[in-house]
Design an enzyme around this catalytic site. Structure first.
Site, PDB file in Angstrom:
ATOM      1  N   LYS A 111      56.072 -14.301  80.166  1.00  8.89           N
ATOM      2  CA  LYS A 111      56.901 -13.089  80.131  1.00  8.89           C
ATOM      3  C   LYS A 111      58.247 -13.278  80.813  1.00  8.89           C
ATOM      4  O   LYS A 111      59.186 -12.554  80.538  1.00  8.89           O
ATOM      5  CB  LYS A 111      56.162 -11.914  80.791  1.00  8.89           C
ATOM      6  CG  LYS A 111      55.036 -11.367  79.950  1.00  8.89           C
ATOM      7  CD  LYS A 111      54.563 -10.030  80.488  1.00  8.89           C
ATOM      8  CE  LYS A 111      53.474  -9.435  79.622  1.00  8.89           C
ATOM      9  NZ  LYS A 111      52.916  -8.213  80.190  1.00  8.89           N
ATOM     10  N   LYS A 192      48.360 -15.301  69.411  1.00  6.51           N
ATOM     11  CA  LYS A 192      47.533 -14.088  69.501  1.00  6.51           C
ATOM     12  C   LYS A 192      48.323 -12.874  68.988  1.00  6.51           C
ATOM     13  O   LYS A 192      49.559 -12.857  69.065  1.00  6.51           O
ATOM     14  CB  LYS A 192      47.065 -13.864  70.946  1.00  6.51           C
ATOM     15  CG  LYS A 192      48.161 -13.449  71.888  1.00  6.51           C
ATOM     16  CD  LYS A 192      47.631 -12.960  73.228  1.00  6.51           C
ATOM     17  CE  LYS A 192      48.827 -12.527  74.072  1.00  6.51           C
ATOM     18  NZ  LYS A 192      48.545 -12.058  75.383  1.00  6.51           N
ATOM     19  N   LYS A 195      51.912  -7.203  71.157  1.00  8.65           N
ATOM     20  CA  LYS A 195      53.000  -6.258  70.899  1.00  8.65           C
ATOM     21  C   LYS A 195      54.355  -6.874  71.217  1.00  8.65           C
ATOM     22  O   LYS A 195      55.385  -6.333  70.837  1.00  8.65           O
ATOM     23  CB  LYS A 195      52.799  -4.947  71.670  1.00  8.65           C
ATOM     24  CG  LYS A 195      52.327  -5.109  73.080  1.00  8.65           C
ATOM     25  CD  LYS A 195      51.351  -3.997  73.456  1.00  8.65           C
ATOM     26  CE  LYS A 195      50.520  -4.406  74.662  1.00  8.65           C
ATOM     27  NZ  LYS A 195      49.289  -3.687  74.804  1.00  8.65           N
TER      28      LYS A 195
HETATM   29  P1  TYM Z   1      47.040  -5.095  77.632  1.00  5.21           P
HETATM   30  O1  TYM Z   1      47.519  -3.691  77.702  1.00  5.21           O
HETATM   31  O2  TYM Z   1      48.003  -6.159  77.206  1.00  5.21           O
HETATM   32  O3  TYM Z   1      45.806  -5.180  76.634  1.00  5.21           O
HETATM   33  C1  TYM Z   1      44.678  -4.319  76.736  1.00  5.21           C
HETATM   34  C2  TYM Z   1      43.418  -5.108  76.409  1.00  5.21           C
HETATM   35  O4  TYM Z   1      43.497  -5.690  75.105  1.00  5.21           O
HETATM   36  C3  TYM Z   1      43.189  -7.082  75.178  1.00  5.21           C
HETATM   37  N1  TYM Z   1      43.966  -7.798  74.141  1.00  5.21           N
HETATM   38  C4  TYM Z   1      43.429  -8.590  73.206  1.00  5.21           C
HETATM   39  N2  TYM Z   1      42.149  -8.929  72.948  1.00  5.21           N
HETATM   40  C5  TYM Z   1      41.934  -9.760  71.884  1.00  5.21           C
HETATM   41  N3  TYM Z   1      42.916 -10.242  71.101  1.00  5.21           N
HETATM   42  C6  TYM Z   1      44.219  -9.924  71.310  1.00  5.21           C
HETATM   43  N4  TYM Z   1      45.165 -10.387  70.526  1.00  5.21           N
HETATM   44  C7  TYM Z   1      44.518  -9.063  72.413  1.00  5.21           C
HETATM   45  N5  TYM Z   1      45.663  -8.543  72.922  1.00  5.21           N
HETATM   46  C8  TYM Z   1      45.310  -7.771  73.972  1.00  5.21           C
HETATM   47  C9  TYM Z   1      43.595  -7.498  76.577  1.00  5.21           C
HETATM   48  O5  TYM Z   1      42.929  -8.669  76.976  1.00  5.21           O
HETATM   49  C10 TYM Z   1      43.185  -6.282  77.383  1.00  5.21           C
HETATM   50  O6  TYM Z   1      41.829  -6.354  77.728  1.00  5.21           O
HETATM   51  N6  TYM Z   1      46.961  -6.591  82.409  1.00  5.21           N
HETATM   52  C11 TYM Z   1      46.239  -5.854  81.394  1.00  5.21           C
HETATM   53  C12 TYM Z   1      45.950  -4.419  81.761  1.00  5.21           C
HETATM   54  C13 TYM Z   1      45.278  -4.196  83.087  1.00  5.21           C
HETATM   55  C14 TYM Z   1      43.915  -4.379  83.370  1.00  5.21           C
HETATM   56  C15 TYM Z   1      43.740  -3.969  84.732  1.00  5.21           C
HETATM   57  C16 TYM Z   1      42.819  -4.849  82.641  1.00  5.21           C
HETATM   58  C17 TYM Z   1      45.873  -3.710  84.207  1.00  5.21           C
HETATM   59  N7  TYM Z   1      44.935  -3.559  85.209  1.00  5.21           N
HETATM   60  C18 TYM Z   1      42.492  -4.026  85.345  1.00  5.21           C
HETATM   61  C19 TYM Z   1      41.582  -4.904  83.267  1.00  5.21           C
HETATM   62  C20 TYM Z   1      41.418  -4.493  84.619  1.00  5.21           C
HETATM   63  C21 TYM Z   1      47.067  -5.828  80.123  1.00  5.21           C
HETATM   64  O7  TYM Z   1      48.267  -5.941  80.146  1.00  5.21           O
HETATM   65  O8  TYM Z   1      46.344  -5.522  79.014  1.00  5.21           O
END
Ligand code: TYM
Length: 328
Positions: A111, A192, A195
């Site tokens: 990022k 992957k 967004k």
């Molecule tokens: P975020 O908002 O990017 O994504 C939310 C969830 O979706 C999963 N994900 C995917 N799984 C499979 N294939 C993909 N292409 C794909 N893209 C996204 C992510 O693994 C996630 O589970 N840092 C985290 C948010 C967060 C969080 C937390 C998660 C903040 N605090 C505490 C767990 C526990 C994030 O940016 O997810």
């Protein structure tokens, strides 16, 4: 009852990767776990964003979570910034996290690459994520594969804290699905689904109009060869379609492979496009109904934040006490 916590950023555009890698499991787990799920708005402000849109995107994200099946009667649903204990604990955890650990985070490297101004928030992002988890003493954290390294750091932080200050935190386990833990971009199946991709061509949003969904899936880039087989390394495009098909039709990948065995790629694409459109239809209808009454959504979030705050502030008191801070 074991506790589960997870979070999602409020982009307002949840995609199939989010759903298959994480949200589907959030919904399953709300029945058998004490579940806490949050929309992590404080994580979203660590990169450039549009302040005027953030609140609406947060509401829209919650409406999508409800539309895919989260039930506020079963799970505690809240917005991260409504529970100040997360950031309070984050400050405490800053002191047990090493600079070198943060520098090794691949998500930070990705990022921050090519950006002129990288915020300290982006660097500290994984500590806030650890705080999100540890402040509830969560046992399990359902996430997609891209969060594996952050989860490992959260475990290390918990273990280090416990060693230095006494047993305060549960060391959480990641719950990463066996199938669709990394849903790939349809137009570029080496990457992957994300967004932050430069084009939305290969990303299926839960709210995309049906025609667009069908077109994106029918135009998916597939591999050379003609055999339908699940092999993510050698056949990323076909394996991705098989995972998506399995998930939206609620079958195992083996069953889907058996159905399409001996047929051409085109057939799998058309069937997956149709199945995904059919799967999204009721979700989009529920979403539209929920967005007619945003007041009901804010009420759910307010109840969620109260319950979450009670749990979380107790943990902050325990952590401060263990660290030797004078009680207030
Ligand atoms: P975020 O908002 O990017 O994504 C939310 C969830 O979706 C999963 N994900 C995917 N799984 C499979 N294939 C993909 N292409 C794909 N893209 C996204 C992510 O693994 C996630 O589970 N840092 C985290 C948010 C967060 C969080 C937390 C998660 C903040 N605090 C505490 C767990 C526990 C994030 O940016 O997810």
């Amino acid at each position: 009852m074991e506790r589960v916590l997870s979070g999602i950023q409020p982009t307002g555009e949840i995609h199939l990767g989010n759903y298959l890698g994480a949200l589907r499991h959030w919904v399953e787990m709300q029945d058998s776990f004490d579940a806490y799920y949050c929309v992590v708005d404080l994580h979203a402000i660590t990169v450039p964003y549009e302040p005027a849109k953030l609140a609406d995107r947060t509401i829209s994200t919650v409406a999508q979570l409800l539309a895919v099946g989260l039930d506020p009667a079963k799970a505690t649903l809240f917005v991260q910034s409504h529970v100040p204990a997360h950031t309070e604990l984050q400050w405490l955890l800053n002191s047990v996290t090493q600079y070198g650990e943060l520098r090794r985070m691949t998500q930070f490297k990705d990022k921050s690459q090519g950006q002129d101004a990288v915020s300290a928030g982006l660097f500290n992002y994984p500590i806030l994520m650890a705080a999100d988890i540890l402040v509830y003493n969560a046992d399990r954290v359902p996430v997609g594969d891209d969060q594996r390294q952050h989860l490992e750091l959260a475990r290390n932080i918990a273990q280090r804290f416990n060693q230095r200050f006494g047993d305060v935190f549960t060391v959480p386990d990641a719950a990463i699905p066996g199938v669709a833990a990394r849903v790939m971009d349809l137009a570029n199946p080496e990457n992957k689904m994300s967004k932050s991709a430069s084009s939305t061509q290969g990303i299926v949003g839960l709210l995309d109009p049906p025609k667009q969904v069908a077109k994106k899936i029918r135009s998916a880039v597939t591999d050379s060869g003609a055999e339908i087989a699940f092999d993510p390394a050698a056949k990323p495009g076909i394996s991705n379609l098989l995972s998506i098909n399995a998930a939206v039709t609620d079958r195992s990948v083996d069953d889907v492979v058996a159905e399409f065995d001996g047929q051409g790629y085109g057939h799998l694409k058309v069937a997956t496009a149709n199945a995904t459109v059919a799967f999204l239809e009721p979700i989009q209808a529920r979403y539209a109904a929920l967005m007619d009454d945003p007041g009901a959504i804010t009420a759910i979030l307010s109840t969620g934040a109260k319950k979450a705050s009670q749990q979380a502030s107790e943990m902050v008191i325990r952590a401060k006490d263990a660290m030797g801070l004078l009680a207030g």
